[in-house]
Motif scaffolding. Structure first.
Motif, PDB file in Angstrom:
ATOM      1  N   LEU A 295      32.734  35.851  36.368  1.00  0.00           N
ATOM      2  CA  LEU A 295      31.581  35.854  37.268  1.00  0.00           C
ATOM      3  C   LEU A 295      30.237  35.606  36.578  1.00  0.00           C
ATOM      4  CD1 LEU A 295      30.406  36.225  40.094  1.00  0.00           C
ATOM      5  CD2 LEU A 295      30.430  38.700  39.692  1.00  0.00           C
ATOM      6  N   PRO A 296      29.910  36.292  35.476  1.00  0.00           N
ATOM      7  CA  PRO A 296      28.593  36.060  34.860  1.00  0.00           C
ATOM      8  C   PRO A 296      28.424  34.644  34.306  1.00  0.00           C
ATOM      9  CG  PRO A 296      29.562  38.120  34.078  1.00  0.00           C
ATOM     10  CD  PRO A 296      30.642  37.373  34.792  1.00  0.00           C
ATOM     11  N   TYR A 297      29.507  33.882  34.228  1.00  0.00           N
ATOM     12  CA  TYR A 297      29.473  32.560  33.616  1.00  0.00           C
ATOM     13  C   TYR A 297      29.479  31.424  34.646  1.00  0.00           C
ATOM     14  CZ  TYR A 297      30.608  35.244  29.440  1.00  0.00           C
ATOM     15  OH  TYR A 297      30.578  36.155  28.402  1.00  0.00           O
ATOM     16  N   CYS A 298      29.483  31.774  35.937  1.00  0.00           N
ATOM     17  CA  CYS A 298      29.599  30.744  36.984  1.00  0.00           C
ATOM     18  C   CYS A 298      28.510  29.681  36.884  1.00  0.00           C
ATOM     19  CB  CYS A 298      29.547  31.383  38.374  1.00  0.00           C
ATOM     20  SG  CYS A 298      31.038  32.251  38.850  1.00  0.00           S
ATOM     21  N   GLU A 299      27.282  30.125  36.796  1.00  0.00           N
ATOM     22  CA  GLU A 299      26.189  29.138  36.802  1.00  0.00           C
ATOM     23  C   GLU A 299      26.179  28.303  35.521  1.00  0.00           C
ATOM     24  OE1 GLU A 299      22.772  29.805  39.625  1.00  0.00           O
ATOM     25  OE2 GLU A 299      22.763  31.687  38.485  1.00  0.00           O
ATOM     26  N   PHE A 300      26.549  28.897  34.407  1.00  0.00           N
ATOM     27  CA  PHE A 300      26.657  28.111  33.171  1.00  0.00           C
ATOM     28  C   PHE A 300      27.700  27.005  33.358  1.00  0.00           C
ATOM     29  CE2 PHE A 300      28.533  26.989  29.133  1.00  0.00           C
ATOM     30  CZ  PHE A 300      27.430  26.861  28.294  1.00  0.00           C
ATOM     31  N   ILE A 301      28.851  27.365  33.906  1.00  0.00           N
ATOM     32  CA  ILE A 301      29.924  26.388  34.127  1.00  0.00           C
ATOM     33  C   ILE A 301      29.471  25.298  35.085  1.00  0.00           C
ATOM     34  CG2 ILE A 301      32.243  26.063  35.091  1.00  0.00           C
ATOM     35  CD1 ILE A 301      32.886  28.919  34.079  1.00  0.00           C
ATOM     36  N   LEU A 302      28.788  25.697  36.163  1.00  0.00           N
ATOM     37  CA  LEU A 302      28.359  24.713  37.160  1.00  0.00           C
ATOM     38  C   LEU A 302      27.297  23.765  36.616  1.00  0.00           C
ATOM     39  CD1 LEU A 302      28.379  26.959  40.335  1.00  0.00           C
ATOM     40  CD2 LEU A 302      29.839  24.973  39.904  1.00  0.00           C
ATOM     41  N   LYS A 303      26.514  24.213  35.663  1.00  0.00           N
ATOM     42  CA  LYS A 303      25.542  23.311  35.049  1.00  0.00           C
ATOM     43  C   LYS A 303      26.235  22.249  34.209  1.00  0.00           C
ATOM     44  CE  LYS A 303      21.679  26.575  34.917  1.00  0.00           C
ATOM     45  NZ  LYS A 303      20.868  27.483  34.066  1.00  0.00           N
ATOM     46  N   VAL A 304      27.315  22.649  33.565  1.00  0.00           N
ATOM     47  CA  VAL A 304      28.052  21.712  32.707  1.00  0.00           C
ATOM     48  C   VAL A 304      29.034  20.868  33.520  1.00  0.00           C
ATOM     49  CG1 VAL A 304      29.536  21.509  30.677  1.00  0.00           C
ATOM     50  CG2 VAL A 304      27.846  23.344  30.789  1.00  0.00           C
ATOM     51  N   TYR A 305      29.702  21.515  34.481  1.00  0.00           N
ATOM     52  CA  TYR A 305      30.698  20.840  35.321  1.00  0.00           C
ATOM     53  C   TYR A 305      30.364  21.135  36.788  1.00  0.00           C
ATOM     54  CZ  TYR A 305      33.219  20.549  30.910  1.00  0.00           C
ATOM     55  OH  TYR A 305      33.568  20.289  29.604  1.00  0.00           O
ATOM     56  N   PRO A 306      29.429  20.372  37.363  1.00  0.00           N
ATOM     57  CA  PRO A 306      28.928  20.676  38.709  1.00  0.00           C
ATOM     58  C   PRO A 306      29.951  20.531  39.832  1.00  0.00           C
ATOM     59  CG  PRO A 306      27.995  18.611  37.880  1.00  0.00           C
ATOM     60  CD  PRO A 306      28.696  19.258  36.734  1.00  0.00           C
ATOM     61  N   ASP A 307      31.099  19.942  39.551  1.00  0.00           N
ATOM     62  CA  ASP A 307      32.132  19.814  40.580  1.00  0.00           C
ATOM     63  C   ASP A 307      33.186  20.920  40.494  1.00  0.00           C
ATOM     64  OD1 ASP A 307      30.977  17.500  41.654  1.00  0.00           O
ATOM     65  OD2 ASP A 307      32.008  16.219  40.191  1.00  0.00           O
TER      66      ASP A 307
ATOM     67  N   GLY B 230      39.247  31.243  39.337  1.00  0.00           N
ATOM     68  CA  GLY B 230      39.441  32.321  40.293  1.00  0.00           C
ATOM     69  C   GLY B 230      38.597  33.516  39.913  1.00  0.00           C
ATOM     70  N   LEU B 231      38.057  34.186  40.919  1.00  0.00           N
ATOM     71  CA  LEU B 231      37.223  35.370  40.722  1.00  0.00           C
ATOM     72  C   LEU B 231      37.749  36.526  41.559  1.00  0.00           C
ATOM     73  CD1 LEU B 231      33.725  33.649  41.169  1.00  0.00           C
ATOM     74  CD2 LEU B 231      34.810  34.208  38.983  1.00  0.00           C
ATOM     75  N   GLY B 232      37.168  37.697  41.361  1.00  0.00           N
ATOM     76  CA  GLY B 232      37.548  38.901  42.081  1.00  0.00           C
ATOM     77  C   GLY B 232      37.413  40.072  41.129  1.00  0.00           C
ATOM     78  N   THR B 233      37.199  41.258  41.653  1.00  0.00           N
ATOM     79  CA  THR B 233      36.956  42.425  40.807  1.00  0.00           C
ATOM     80  C   THR B 233      38.116  42.780  39.899  1.00  0.00           C
ATOM     81  OG1 THR B 233      37.785  43.821  42.593  1.00  0.00           O
ATOM     82  CG2 THR B 233      35.383  43.535  42.436  1.00  0.00           C
ATOM     83  N   GLY B 234      39.301  42.263  40.202  1.00  0.00           N
ATOM     84  CA  GLY B 234      40.530  42.771  39.623  1.00  0.00           C
ATOM     85  C   GLY B 234      41.156  43.709  40.640  1.00  0.00           C
ATOM     86  N   ARG B 235      42.451  43.945  40.553  1.00  0.00           N
ATOM     87  CA  ARG B 235      43.187  44.755  41.527  1.00  0.00           C
ATOM     88  C   ARG B 235      43.075  44.167  42.926  1.00  0.00           C
ATOM     89  NH1 ARG B 235      46.353  46.158  38.481  1.00  0.00           N
ATOM     90  NH2 ARG B 235      47.168  47.708  39.929  1.00  0.00           N
ATOM     91  N   CYS B 236      42.939  42.840  43.008  1.00  0.00           N
ATOM     92  CA  CYS B 236      42.699  42.203  44.310  1.00  0.00           C
ATOM     93  C   CYS B 236      43.546  40.954  44.518  1.00  0.00           C
ATOM     94  CB  CYS B 236      41.215  41.864  44.473  1.00  0.00           C
ATOM     95  SG  CYS B 236      40.585  40.689  43.253  1.00  0.00           S
ATOM     96  N   GLY B 237      44.602  40.781  43.726  1.00  0.00           N
ATOM     97  CA  GLY B 237      45.487  39.633  43.928  1.00  0.00           C
ATOM     98  C   GLY B 237      45.198  38.433  43.057  1.00  0.00           C
ATOM     99  N   THR B 238      44.422  38.601  41.990  1.00  0.00           N
ATOM    100  CA  THR B 238      44.085  37.447  41.158  1.00  0.00           C
ATOM    101  C   THR B 238      45.307  36.849  40.466  1.00  0.00           C
ATOM    102  OG1 THR B 238      43.418  39.009  39.416  1.00  0.00           O
ATOM    103  CG2 THR B 238      41.671  38.040  40.762  1.00  0.00           C
ATOM    104  N   HIS B 239      46.271  37.687  40.115  1.00  0.00           N
ATOM    105  CA  HIS B 239      47.487  37.158  39.479  1.00  0.00           C
ATOM    106  C   HIS B 239      48.247  36.279  40.470  1.00  0.00           C
ATOM    107  CE1 HIS B 239      51.390  37.064  37.406  1.00  0.00           C
ATOM    108  NE2 HIS B 239      50.707  37.342  36.315  1.00  0.00           N
ATOM    109  N   SER B 240      48.295  36.692  41.715  1.00  0.00           N
ATOM    110  CA  SER B 240      48.963  35.899  42.743  1.00  0.00           C
ATOM    111  C   SER B 240      48.215  34.601  43.011  1.00  0.00           C
ATOM    112  CB  SER B 240      49.083  36.713  44.040  1.00  0.00           C
ATOM    113  OG  SER B 240      49.882  37.856  43.841  1.00  0.00           O
ATOM    114  N   LEU B 241      46.888  34.647  42.969  1.00  0.00           N
ATOM    115  CA  LEU B 241      46.094  33.428  43.121  1.00  0.00           C
ATOM    116  C   LEU B 241      46.419  32.455  42.004  1.00  0.00           C
ATOM    117  CD1 LEU B 241      43.809  31.763  44.413  1.00  0.00           C
ATOM    118  CD2 LEU B 241      42.200  33.053  42.984  1.00  0.00           C
ATOM    119  N   ARG B 242      46.519  32.968  40.796  1.00  0.00           N
ATOM    120  CA  ARG B 242      46.881  32.107  39.670  1.00  0.00           C
ATOM    121  C   ARG B 242      48.243  31.464  39.895  1.00  0.00           C
ATOM    122  NH1 ARG B 242      51.331  31.875  35.842  1.00  0.00           N
ATOM    123  NH2 ARG B 242      50.556  30.581  34.129  1.00  0.00           N
ATOM    124  N   ASN B 243      49.211  32.239  40.379  1.00  0.00           N
ATOM    125  CA  ASN B 243      50.544  31.693  40.623  1.00  0.00           C
ATOM    126  C   ASN B 243      50.506  30.571  41.648  1.00  0.00           C
ATOM    127  OD1 ASN B 243      51.590  33.511  38.800  1.00  0.00           O
ATOM    128  ND2 ASN B 243      52.409  34.906  40.348  1.00  0.00           N
TER     129      ASN B 243
END
Length: 203
Positions: free
Chosen positions: A74-86, A9-22
């Protein structure tokens, strides 16, 4: 054994990320954390060793759907997608004015967006997790962070449309919105736990 599915999950913070996790963690056979919890915080300047640690921890979880919801992912998205493209990324978005106001109220006495020496503002472990801006005020710096964050996410979503989806935080309050989130991350419709009772609240 079926292959694990990685969800972030992504988002600036203060945008419902805790609820997304739930919501995500409430699905069958899932273990989704919020801002890691069991490893050190990730710095905004990419540290490949730390993201490898995070991915190692996540992959050791004995569940089908595993991942983490963190603004600093966020800065790690492309690194993650290279390792786990799905891998799948859901990004929540809240209005800019409300986000800046909420952050200012939440971080009184702290400033994660401007370089400081700990005099006017407390030094804090969260400082390293945000980008820094050379501007006149904390409010202006948060606004620049907001703009840059979503410009980056939009660019990534254009590049990886099957992996990254941006949604207004209020989508968590509707069943159609919840189904859209769960369907995108790969939860089969017959197994979806569709609830709007996760409380959309700022992190």
């Amino acid at each position: 054994m079926p292959e694990k599915k990685l969800i972030f999950g992504l988002g600036t913070g203060r945008c419902g990320t805790h609820s997304l996790r739930n919501l995500l963690n409430g699905q069958f056979d899932s273990f989704i954390t919020h801002e890691s919890g069991d490893i050190p915080l990730l710095p905004w300047v990419v540290d490949e060793q730390k993201i490898k640690q995070l991915l190692s921890v996540i992959n050791k979880r004995k569940y089908m759907y595993v991942g983490d919801v963190s603004f600093y992912m966020l800065p790690y998205c492309e690194f993650i997608l290279k390792v786990y493209p799905d891998s799948k990324f859901i990004c929540l978005k809240r209005g800019k004015v409300d986000t800046v106001k909420s952050y200012c109220e939440k971080t009184q006495g702290r400033n994660h967006w401007q370089t400081h020496c700990g005099n006017k503002y407390k030094n804090c472990v969260w400082d390293k997790c945000y980008p820094k801006y050379n501007c006149n005020s904390k409010e202006e710096a948060i606004g620049l962070y907001y703009d840059d964050y979503y410009l980056t996410v939009e660019s990534l979503a254009d590049k990886y449309p099957n992996n990254i989806k941006i949604l207004n935080m209020q989508e968590l309050n509707t069943k159609n919105g919840v189904r859209s989130i769960l369907g995108f991350v790969g939860i089969p419709e017959e197994k979806m736990v569709v609830t709007t009772n996760v409380r959309v609240k700022a992190r």
